[in-house]
Design a protein around this motif. Structure first.
Motif, mmCIF file in Angstrom:
data_model
loop_
_atom_site.group_PDB
_atom_site.id
_atom_site.type_symbol
_atom_site.label_atom_id
_atom_site.label_comp_id
_atom_site.label_asym_id
_atom_site.label_seq_id
_atom_site.Cartn_x
_atom_site.Cartn_y
_atom_site.Cartn_z
ATOM 1 N N HIS A 1 46.199 24.988 28.882
ATOM 2 C CA HIS A 1 45.195 25.608 29.755
ATOM 3 C C HIS A 1 45.863 26.175 31.011
ATOM 4 O O HIS A 1 45.528 27.277 31.453
ATOM 5 C CB HIS A 1 44.108 24.601 30.148
ATOM 6 C CG HIS A 1 43.177 24.266 29.045
ATOM 7 N ND1 HIS A 1 42.014 24.962 28.816
ATOM 8 C CD2 HIS A 1 43.236 23.305 28.102
ATOM 9 C CE1 HIS A 1 41.396 24.441 27.771
ATOM 10 N NE2 HIS A 1 42.120 23.430 27.317
ATOM 11 N N ASN A 2 46.799 25.422 31.591
ATOM 12 C CA ASN A 2 47.502 25.878 32.788
ATOM 13 C C ASN A 2 48.339 27.126 32.510
ATOM 14 O O ASN A 2 48.426 28.029 33.345
ATOM 15 C CB ASN A 2 48.382 24.770 33.362
ATOM 16 C CG ASN A 2 47.574 23.635 33.949
ATOM 17 O OD1 ASN A 2 46.398 23.797 34.280
ATOM 18 N ND2 ASN A 2 48.189 22.473 34.076
ATOM 19 N N THR A 3 48.958 27.177 31.345
ATOM 20 C CA THR A 3 49.736 28.360 30.960
ATOM 21 C C THR A 3 48.833 29.580 30.866
ATOM 22 O O THR A 3 49.166 30.650 31.382
ATOM 23 C CB THR A 3 50.453 28.113 29.605
ATOM 24 O OG1 THR A 3 51.315 26.988 29.735
ATOM 25 C CG2 THR A 3 51.248 29.337 29.180
ATOM 26 N N ILE A 4 47.679 29.423 30.232
ATOM 27 C CA ILE A 4 46.736 30.531 30.092
ATOM 28 C C ILE A 4 46.197 30.953 31.458
ATOM 29 O O ILE A 4 46.138 32.149 31.771
ATOM 30 C CB ILE A 4 45.590 30.161 29.127
ATOM 31 C CG1 ILE A 4 46.139 30.013 27.703
ATOM 32 C CG2 ILE A 4 44.473 31.204 29.177
ATOM 33 C CD1 ILE A 4 45.169 29.389 26.717
ATOM 34 N N SER A 5 45.836 29.991 32.285
ATOM 35 C CA SER A 5 45.341 30.306 33.634
ATOM 36 C C SER A 5 46.397 31.058 34.439
ATOM 37 O O SER A 5 46.080 32.017 35.151
ATOM 38 C CB SER A 5 44.954 29.032 34.383
ATOM 39 O OG SER A 5 43.841 28.439 33.792
ATOM 40 N N GLY A 6 47.639 30.625 34.323
ATOM 41 C CA GLY A 6 48.733 31.302 35.014
ATOM 42 C C GLY A 6 48.884 32.745 34.559
ATOM 43 O O GLY A 6 49.061 33.652 35.383
ATOM 44 N N LEU A 7 48.816 32.967 33.261
ATOM 45 C CA LEU A 7 48.885 34.330 32.721
ATOM 46 C C LEU A 7 47.775 35.193 33.293
ATOM 47 O O LEU A 7 48.000 36.326 33.733
ATOM 48 C CB LEU A 7 48.729 34.310 31.193
ATOM 49 C CG LEU A 7 49.932 34.098 30.325
ATOM 50 C CD1 LEU A 7 49.514 34.051 28.871
ATOM 51 C CD2 LEU A 7 50.964 35.170 30.543
ATOM 52 N N GLN A 8 46.561 34.663 33.244
ATOM 53 C CA GLN A 8 45.406 35.422 33.707
ATOM 54 C C GLN A 8 45.478 35.673 35.210
ATOM 55 O O GLN A 8 45.076 36.737 35.684
ATOM 56 C CB GLN A 8 44.119 34.699 33.320
ATOM 57 C CG GLN A 8 43.903 34.690 31.821
ATOM 58 C CD GLN A 8 42.796 33.773 31.353
ATOM 59 O OE1 GLN A 8 42.422 32.828 32.036
ATOM 60 N NE2 GLN A 8 42.266 34.049 30.171
ATOM 61 N N ASP A 9 45.981 34.720 35.974
ATOM 62 C CA ASP A 9 46.127 34.903 37.419
ATOM 63 C C ASP A 9 47.180 35.961 37.742
ATOM 64 O O ASP A 9 46.976 36.815 38.602
ATOM 65 C CB ASP A 9 46.500 33.590 38.110
ATOM 66 C CG ASP A 9 45.368 32.583 38.139
ATOM 67 O OD1 ASP A 9 44.205 32.968 37.861
ATOM 68 O OD2 ASP A 9 45.645 31.402 38.435
ATOM 69 N N ILE A 10 48.310 35.888 37.070
ATOM 70 C CA ILE A 10 49.409 36.811 37.355
ATOM 71 C C ILE A 10 49.074 38.231 36.920
ATOM 72 O O ILE A 10 49.295 39.190 37.665
ATOM 73 C CB ILE A 10 50.711 36.340 36.673
ATOM 74 C CG1 ILE A 10 51.213 35.053 37.326
ATOM 75 C CG2 ILE A 10 51.790 37.422 36.725
ATOM 76 C CD1 ILE A 10 52.335 34.367 36.568
ATOM 77 N N TYR A 11 48.539 38.387 35.705
ATOM 78 C CA TYR A 11 48.337 39.721 35.142
ATOM 79 C C TYR A 11 46.887 40.200 35.197
ATOM 80 O O TYR A 11 46.603 41.324 34.817
ATOM 81 C CB TYR A 11 48.872 39.765 33.700
ATOM 82 C CG TYR A 11 50.338 39.435 33.646
ATOM 83 C CD1 TYR A 11 51.278 40.280 34.222
ATOM 84 C CD2 TYR A 11 50.787 38.272 33.048
ATOM 85 C CE1 TYR A 11 52.630 39.983 34.192
ATOM 86 C CE2 TYR A 11 52.138 37.966 33.013
ATOM 87 C CZ TYR A 11 53.046 38.821 33.586
ATOM 88 O OH TYR A 11 54.392 38.522 33.556
ATOM 89 N N ASN A 12 45.985 39.345 35.648
ATOM 90 C CA ASN A 12 44.573 39.686 35.802
ATOM 91 C C ASN A 12 43.944 40.228 34.507
ATOM 92 O O ASN A 12 43.154 41.162 34.525
ATOM 93 C CB ASN A 12 44.386 40.687 36.951
ATOM 94 C CG ASN A 12 42.954 40.709 37.443
ATOM 95 O OD1 ASN A 12 42.243 39.707 37.359
ATOM 96 N ND2 ASN A 12 42.530 41.852 37.956
ATOM 97 N N THR A 13 44.356 39.637 33.385
ATOM 98 C CA THR A 13 43.802 40.046 32.099
ATOM 99 C C THR A 13 44.030 38.949 31.071
ATOM 100 O O THR A 13 44.930 38.130 31.224
ATOM 101 C CB THR A 13 44.429 41.363 31.586
ATOM 102 O OG1 THR A 13 43.736 41.794 30.417
ATOM 103 C CG2 THR A 13 45.905 41.208 31.274
ATOM 104 N N SER A 14 43.214 38.971 30.038
ATOM 105 C CA SER A 14 43.494 38.142 28.868
ATOM 106 C C SER A 14 43.556 39.040 27.630
ATOM 107 O O SER A 14 43.553 38.557 26.512
ATOM 108 C CB SER A 14 42.439 37.039 28.713
ATOM 109 O OG SER A 14 41.157 37.589 28.634
ATOM 110 N N ASN A 15 43.626 40.353 27.869
ATOM 111 C CA ASN A 15 43.766 41.308 26.772
ATOM 112 C C ASN A 15 45.141 41.126 26.138
ATOM 113 O O ASN A 15 46.177 41.246 26.812
ATOM 114 C CB ASN A 15 43.599 42.743 27.290
ATOM 115 C CG ASN A 15 43.765 43.773 26.196
ATOM 116 O OD1 ASN A 15 44.863 43.971 25.674
ATOM 117 N ND2 ASN A 15 42.676 44.417 25.843
ATOM 118 N N ILE A 16 45.136 40.830 24.873
ATOM 119 C CA ILE A 16 46.368 40.477 24.175
ATOM 120 C C ILE A 16 47.400 41.600 24.219
ATOM 121 O O ILE A 16 48.590 41.363 24.425
ATOM 122 C CB ILE A 16 46.084 40.005 22.719
ATOM 123 C CG1 ILE A 16 47.314 39.333 22.125
ATOM 124 C CG2 ILE A 16 45.606 41.130 21.846
ATOM 125 C CD1 ILE A 16 47.657 38.033 22.764
#
Length: 148
Positions: free
Chosen positions: A6-21
């Motif tokens: 969950h923390n890895t995903i949150s970090g990705l979304q925070d850094i790149y402001n997206t969850s688009n694969i």
């Protein structure tokens, strides 16, 4: 469960402001190469992730997957790339690897990144095949994920 994922995903979304694969693959500079399903590199799999000794990353994926399933497979392989960064250190001694655990973690990552919800009320009375089909995920992925 799997707070670190969950923390890895949150970090990705925070850094790149997206969850688009596809955006994430671009930001992380991981190349996607589509191959014919009969290509020997795929070894009869849907896809596989590879990082070479120079840090170049690529996902080889079948070119005949439907779009929803393709997104899941790409999210699964992205999970491997981010969660299992030191896996190649043990790759020469397969006995050291718990492949089932690694696959469950990558599936969990994909489910969470793509915000796929397995609501028990929504799927009440469904077979595993029906649930997998409605989510555009093969039964084999669902079975591994079900063991998390």
């Amino acid at each position: 469960m799997y707070l670190w994922i969950h923390n890895t995903i949150s970090g990705l979304q925070d850094i790149y402001n997206t969850s688009n694969i596809y955006d994430l693959y671009g930001y992380l500079e991981i190349e996607i190469i589509e191959l014919d399903s009969s290509n020997i590199l795929l070894r009869k799999n849907e896809a596989f992730y590879n990082r070479d000794y120079f840090g170049n990353e690529v996902v080889f994926i079948r070119n005949d997957l439907n779009q929803q399933y393709k997104k899941f497979v790409l999210a699964h392989e992205l999970g491997h790339s981010l969660l299992h960064t030191h896996i190649y250190e043990a790759a020469f001694n397969k006995e050291l690897l718990n492949i089932g655990k690694l696959e469950r973690q990558a599936n969990y990552f994909a489910f969470k990144l793509l915000n796929i919800d397995l609501d028990p009320i929504q799927f009440e009375g469904f077979t595993i095949e029906q649930i997998a089909s409605s989510l555009y995920i093969p039964k084999s992925y669902f079975n591994v994920t079900n063991k998390i």
